[in-house]
Every structure is written in structure tokens, then in C-alpha cells.
Design a protein around this motif. Structure first.
Motif, PDB file in Angstrom:
ATOM      1  N   ARG A  74       0.977  -1.109  -0.112  1.00 17.46           N
ATOM      2  CA  ARG A  74      -0.059   0.014  -0.005  1.00 17.46           C
ATOM      3  C   ARG A  74       1.012   1.248   0.101  1.00 17.46           C
ATOM      4  NH1 ARG A  74      -3.825  -1.610   4.885  1.00 17.46           N
ATOM      5  NH2 ARG A  74      -1.994  -1.728   5.813  1.00 17.46           N
ATOM      6  N   PRO A  75       0.668   2.067  -1.052  1.00 21.67           N
ATOM      7  CA  PRO A  75       1.512   3.352  -0.865  1.00 21.67           C
ATOM      8  C   PRO A  75       1.653   4.121   0.616  1.00 21.67           C
ATOM      9  CG  PRO A  75       0.023   3.265  -2.804  1.00 21.67           C
ATOM     10  CD  PRO A  75      -0.711   2.328  -2.028  1.00 21.67           C
TER      11      PRO A  75
ATOM     12  N   SER B 247       4.587   2.363  -9.505  1.00 20.83           N
ATOM     13  CA  SER B 247       3.150   2.569  -9.263  1.00 20.83           C
ATOM     14  C   SER B 247       2.702   2.701  -7.965  1.00 20.83           C
ATOM     15  CB  SER B 247       2.435   1.473 -10.166  1.00 20.83           C
ATOM     16  OG  SER B 247       2.556   0.407  -9.398  1.00 20.83           O
ATOM     17  N   VAL B 248       3.168   2.319  -6.977  1.00 20.99           N
ATOM     18  CA  VAL B 248       3.137   2.467  -5.514  1.00 20.99           C
ATOM     19  C   VAL B 248       3.641   3.312  -4.792  1.00 20.99           C
ATOM     20  CG1 VAL B 248       1.882   0.291  -5.241  1.00 20.99           C
ATOM     21  CG2 VAL B 248       4.188   0.379  -4.970  1.00 20.99           C
ATOM     22  N   THR B 249       5.111   3.738  -5.279  1.00 21.15           N
ATOM     23  CA  THR B 249       5.948   4.639  -4.207  1.00 21.15           C
ATOM     24  C   THR B 249       7.214   5.117  -5.290  1.00 21.15           C
ATOM     25  OG1 THR B 249       7.172   4.913  -2.363  1.00 21.15           O
ATOM     26  CG2 THR B 249       7.866   3.013  -3.795  1.00 21.15           C
TER      27      THR B 249
END
Length: 420
Positions: free
Chosen positions: A186-187, A375-377
Motif C-alpha cells: 500500500r502506498p 506505481s506504488v511509491t
């Protein structure tokens, strides 16, 4: 745990440990006389167990995620603080070198060891991704795609050379395909991703620079091209009656080189070529070749692909052949996070003698797990000099002195991120 080995490692410098452990992992291979470790193999499991020992010895707790990636964590537990992730990959191409990916994971462990007594506003995690190369199932970045929550259910039916599906390989490895979503990060739980990696090219070596900041990771597209002609008797078929698929494929490969040589920051490679029927006395009737096309910018890459398609159409028309192309991989260019580029640059300047000005900056023509994880961080990368720039080959190299600089620069980058 082998206590003699641990004792021996404890008296080494961090760079010496990295170099020795790269050698140790090089002995874990599915092939004799070379290095090959593929996703969800016995070698994958063996390497995860060994590297997990090294992570725990450096002060981390460890786990294997739902995609088979190995994760070590130091600092506050998950849920108590976000994590800055350091890492790379442990799988290889066939007949590989011993540093591509591997050095980055082992350097990350040394950074955690160096910083474990310091108070940081985030946890540190080391992630050893698997299947960055895509060697077994023909699809790259599987482990990091799972961690990014970007798993495609269609991948379950991918097969390896033995016909084993990815789903079957998961089950054989002891993983549950139904839980692949558990690997997604999760970001809000992350503050960024930093990766140290050998440069897979000669620019640092030619510039006599040990380290560089990575500005972006090249976009990529991969294709399978099928060329159809007519198989006929080699002795009885005159040249004006021949529809030789091999000669057409050879001309296409040369056209790829010619087109890409004329472009800035675009490279195209035909790395595979198979012909049928493959008999010494038969004109080849079919040819199958790969095309790997990379560029700094997606638009330039796509424009060059259109030019190559026109070249293929001209070659096949002239030789009486037909052709088709199937795209098997696409990855957009990823630009590294400006903040993380800044802290990596600060880290380099702090350890490289006489580095008063800006650190060298390169774009990566090779793909990396950061392409998926971005795409998440935010992602940042540090390149290490690679003598002669050779990679994906047993002669791949890096010096212990540059590894020492890289470890210290990466640790300094983590400290800089802590106060940014």
C-alpha cells in the motif's frame, strides 16, 4: 546456520562481505559451470533461505511474501511506521554474471547493518524480488508486479519450456495462487524505494566515475516475429524460385540495427532466431525471431517500431514472404522521483573524493524492478561502475572499492531521506 561462516563474515568489511556472498550465491545454480536461477525453482527456495539468514544476522525480521519475494525489515513493525524499501532481484538470466541484481540486495543488507542503531523516522526494508528477468515464463517483473498490486490473472496460464504453467509452479513451490493479492504493498506504508545496481553499460567506466544517479529507466517493447516462406530442396530450387525465410529474417535483423543506429537513445536487439525445418539440404521455410526495443521516451520507441515494421514489410514483399508480429512485453519509461534522485546525488557527493559538483546522472537502458514498483511509491537508483560495461554474461564485474563507495553512498542517501 553455519557458525564458522558467520564468524568469518563478521570480520570482513561490508564490501568484502558483499563480494564474498556474491561468490557464494553464484554457486547456487541449476546448471553446471554457469549461473542460472529462475523463479519458483529449487534454487529460488535455497537462495531465499540463505539470504534470509544474512538478513536476520544484520538485525532484520524476515518473511516470504505471497509471490515468493523475500523481505527483511528493521525498525518499527509494519503498521507502526512506513518503510523505506531497499533492494533488487536474485533471479538471473541463463549463463549469467554474479552481480546483476544480487549486488544490490547484498549492499542493501549492509546499509541496514550500518544504520540499525540510528534513529530513523521510518523502518528499513530489504526486498529481494524474483523474476525480474522473466527467464522461466517469458514475462519479466513478476515479483515486483505482484508487490505493486499489478498482477494480471492472465499470467497464470504462462508456461515454461517444460510446459509447466505459472499456476502449477506456484503450487509446487508451496505458494497459494489465490493469495497473490496479499503481496501487494500500500502506498501509505512506503516512503520510497532505493536500488543500487551495476550499470549494464560502459558510460561510468569510460568516464572514470565510480557511481551515478539514475534519472529514468528506459521504456521497452518486445515482439515475436514470424516469417513464412517455402521449404524446398536446397539443390533443386533455383534462386529465383526461392522464398527463403532465413535470409528474410537475417535482412530484418540487419535492418533493426541500421534503423536503431540512426536514432538517439534507441536500441533494438534480435536475440533469438529459430528456423524450420532446420535441415542442411532444405531451404528454410519458416523463421521466428525476437525483437527487444528500448528507448528513453515511449514516443520515440513507438515511432522507431513503426519504421521497423515498414522495413519488415519491404523485405518480406521483395522476397515473397509473409510476416506477423506479436507483442509479448511492454513497459513505459519510468522517471525516478526527484527527491530520491536528490538524496542519491547527495550520498554520492558525500563519499566520492573531489566530487564537489553534481553527481553524474545516467538513464538506464536496462529494465529494473523499480519500473513496476513505481506505481506504488517513488523510486531512486544508484549505478555502480561496471568495467567494460558487460552484463548478462559470466564476465560481468564490479570492484570491491566501488561496492564500498556504493554502500556508503546508499547509507548517506537513506540519512538524507530521513531529514528531507
Amino acid at each position: 546456520m553455519d557458525r564458522t561462516r558467520v564468524t568469518r563474515a563478521s570480520v570482513m568489511t561490508p564490501a568484502e562481505r558483499v563480494m564474498a556472498r556474491c561468490d557464494e550465491l553464484a554457486r547456487i545454480s541449476s546448471t553446471e559451470g554457469g549461473i542460472e536461477r529462475v523463479y519458483l525453482s529449487p534454487e529460488h527456495a535455497r537462495v531465499n533461505r540463505l539470504v534470509a539468514e544474512w538478513m536476520r544476522e544484520a538485525g532484520m525480521t524476515t518473511r516470504q511474501d505471497a509471490a515468493g519475494n523475500l523481505i527483511g525489515r528493521a525498525g518499527p513493525a509494519a503498521g507502526e511506521a512506513p518503510a523505506l524499501v531497499l533492494g533488487s532481484h536474485l533471479d538471473t538470466v541463463p549463463d549469467a554474471g554474479r552481480y546483476d541484481g544480487i549486488a544490490g540486495v547484498l549492499m542493501a543488507i549492509e546499509v541496514v547493518r550500518a544504520l540499525r542503531a540510528e534513529a530513523l523516522p521510518f523502518a528499513l526494508e530489504v526486498v529481494a524480488f524474483w523474476d525480474e528477468e522473466g527467464t522461466r515464463f517469458g514475462r519479466a517483473l513478476l515479483g515486483s508486479s505482484a508487490a505493486a498490486g499489478a498482477w494480471d490473472p492472465g499470467w497464470w496460464e504462462l508456461t515454461d519450456a517444460a510446459g509447466t504453467t505459472l499456476r502449477e509452479a506456484f503450487l509446487d513451490f508451496g505458494l497459494d495462487p489465490g493469495r497473490i493479492g496479499d503481496a501487494a504493498r500500500r502506498p501509505g506504508d512506503l516512503v520510497g524505494y532505493l536500488e543500487a545496481h551495476i550499470e549494464q553499460g560502459p558510460e561510468l567506466d569510460e568516464g572514470d566515475e565510480p557511481l551515478a544517479v539514475v534519472s529514468s529507466i528506459a521504456s521497452a517493447r518486445r515482439f515475436r516475429l514470424d516469417i513464412a516462406g517455402e521449404a524446398r530442396h536446397a539443390g533443386g530450387t533455383p534462386y529465383d524460385r526461392r522464398r527463403d525465410a532465413l535470409l528474410g529474417a537475417a535482412e530484418i535483423a540487419l535492418a533493426v540495427e541500421r534503423v536503431c543506429r540512426a536514432e538517439h537513445h534507441i536500441v533494438g536487439t534480435v536475440g533469438e532466431l529459430q528456423i524450420h525445418p532446420g535441415a542442411i539440404n532444405v531451404v528454410p521455410g519458416d523463421a521466428h525471431l525476437s525483437l527487444d526495443l528500448r528507448g528513453e521516451f515511449d514516443g520515440d520507441r513507438d515511432r522507431v517500431w513503426r519504421v521497423i515494421q515498414n522495413e519488415v514489410a519491404a523485405v518480406t514483399a521483395r522476397r515473397g514472404l509473409t510476416w506477423s508480429a506479436r507483442e509479448v512485453h511492454e513497459a513505459s519509461a519510468v522517471f525516478c522521483d526527484p527527491l530520491l534522485q536528490g538524496v542519491v546525488g547527495e550520498g554520492i557527493r558525500s563519499v566520492v573524493p573531489d566530487r564537489a559538483g553534481e553527481a553524474p546522472t545516467l538513464f538506464s537502458r536496462a529494465g529494473h524492478d523499480g519500473m513496476a514498483f513505481a506505481s506504488v511509491t517513488g523510486v531512486g537508483m544508484l549505478f555502480l561502475r561496471n568495467p567494460d560495461g558487460i552484463s548478462h554474461h559470466p564476465d560481468e564485474a564490479v570492484s570491491g572499492a566501488d561496492v564500498d563507495l556504493g554502500i556508503r553512498a546508499l547509507a548517506a542517501a537513506v540519512r538524507a531521506r530521513a531529514v528531507a
